[in-house]
Enzyme design. Structure first.
Site, PDB file in Angstrom:
ATOM      1  N   GLY A   1       0.840  -1.179   0.000  1.00  0.00           N
ATOM      2  CA  GLY A   1       0.000   0.000   0.000  1.00  0.00           C
ATOM      3  C   GLY A   1       0.875   1.228   0.000  1.00  0.00           C
TER       4      GLY A   1
ATOM      5  N   GLN B   1       3.169  10.009   0.904  1.00  0.00           N
ATOM      6  CA  GLN B   1       4.449   9.295   0.903  1.00  0.00           C
ATOM      7  C   GLN B   1       5.292   9.626  -0.325  1.00  0.00           C
ATOM      8  OE1 GLN B   1       2.439   5.292   1.990  1.00  0.00           O
ATOM      9  NE2 GLN B   1       4.527   5.119   2.757  1.00  0.00           N
TER      10      GLN B   1
ATOM     11  N   CYS C   1       6.406   0.219   6.957  1.00  0.00           N
ATOM     12  CA  CYS C   1       5.986   1.318   6.086  1.00  0.00           C
ATOM     13  C   CYS C   1       7.141   1.701   5.181  1.00  0.00           C
ATOM     14  CB  CYS C   1       5.580   2.509   6.958  1.00  0.00           C
ATOM     15  SG  CYS C   1       5.046   3.936   6.008  1.00  0.00           S
ATOM     16  N   LEU C   2       6.842   1.911   3.904  1.00  0.00           N
ATOM     17  CA  LEU C   2       7.883   2.315   2.952  1.00  0.00           C
ATOM     18  C   LEU C   2       8.543   3.623   3.375  1.00  0.00           C
ATOM     19  CD1 LEU C   2       5.945   1.498  -0.352  1.00  0.00           C
ATOM     20  CD2 LEU C   2       7.831   0.193   0.631  1.00  0.00           C
TER      21      LEU C   2
ATOM     22  N   HIS D   1      -4.067   1.739   7.763  1.00  0.00           N
ATOM     23  CA  HIS D   1      -2.701   2.287   7.772  1.00  0.00           C
ATOM     24  C   HIS D   1      -2.576   3.412   6.734  1.00  0.00           C
ATOM     25  CE1 HIS D   1       1.871   1.620   7.800  1.00  0.00           C
ATOM     26  NE2 HIS D   1       1.665   2.382   6.742  1.00  0.00           N
ATOM     27  N   GLU D   2      -3.072   3.146   5.518  1.00  0.00           N
ATOM     28  CA  GLU D   2      -2.959   4.160   4.458  1.00  0.00           C
ATOM     29  C   GLU D   2      -3.825   5.368   4.772  1.00  0.00           C
ATOM     30  OE1 GLU D   2      -0.536   3.698   2.673  1.00  0.00           O
ATOM     31  OE2 GLU D   2      -0.373   1.542   2.956  1.00  0.00           O
TER      32      GLU D   2
ATOM     33  N   HIS E   1      -2.197   7.852   6.935  1.00  0.00           N
ATOM     34  CA  HIS E   1      -1.220   8.730   6.276  1.00  0.00           C
ATOM     35  C   HIS E   1      -1.870  10.038   5.833  1.00  0.00           C
ATOM     36  CE1 HIS E   1       2.571   6.562   5.963  1.00  0.00           C
ATOM     37  NE2 HIS E   1       1.982   5.473   5.526  1.00  0.00           N
TER      38      HIS E   1
END
Ligand code: ZN
Length: 166
Positions: free
Chosen positions: A47, A52, A91-92, A133-134, A137
């Site tokens: 995701g 991000q 997380c990226l 989670h997304e 953000h």
């Protein structure tokens, strides 16, 4: 194919609240495409949200590798949530860190697709976790803020386990 640079923890952009999309312009479509390219290039990504890659718009995509494949969300709103599941997240934008996070295990989310059509999706388990989670953000919230025991663990950058990152 166009990759965008990932914004990494410590950058104030990740802490900002994203604005809704008021019109689905070619720029938004390009953003969706680039998010997918960037997520799939970062091969453990399941995701990714627009902040991000430095774009403060309420847009994210997920693909947990199930039958849904890639799902795109514009102006998402979680309209129902129930249950609870504790599991580890990555997380990226927070490379090399993981912690346990408590999420609802069932949600209902409403959003627009890239054609501007509203849809409602019910999600459980990992898909529910990933969407929550997304969605966080978009409000400047990172998973490490929500560690159930207050601890954040380091993970090896280049190990071969299948830690997923969002
Ligand atoms: Zn993330």
């Amino acid at each position: 194919m166009a990759l965008r640079n990932l914004v990494i923890e410590g950058d104030p952009l990740l802490r900002k609240k994203s604005r809704p999309v008021d019109e689905i312009t070619p720029r938004i479509i390009k953003l969706l495409d680039d998010l997918a390219d960037t997520m799939y290039y970062e091969n453990r990504g399941i995701g990714i949200a627009a902040p991000q890659v430095g774009v403060l718009r309420r847009v994210f995509i997920v693909d947990i590798g199930d039958d849904h494949g890639k799902i795109e969300f514009i102006n998402p709103e979680i309209i129902e949530m129930s249950g609870s599941q504790v599991g580890s997240e990555g997380c990226l934008s927070v490379p090399g860190k993981t912690c346990e996070v408590d999420r609802p295990d069932h949600i209902k989310v409403k959003a627009l697709d890239r054609d501007g059509n509203e849809f409602v999706l019910e999600a459980d388990d990992l898909l529910a976790r990933c969407i929550c989670h997304e969605n966080d953000h978009l409000d400047g919230i990172l998973f490490i803020d929500k560690s159930v025991d207050g601890k954040v663990y380091r993970v090896e950058e280049d190990d071969d386990d299948d830690e997923e990152e969002e």
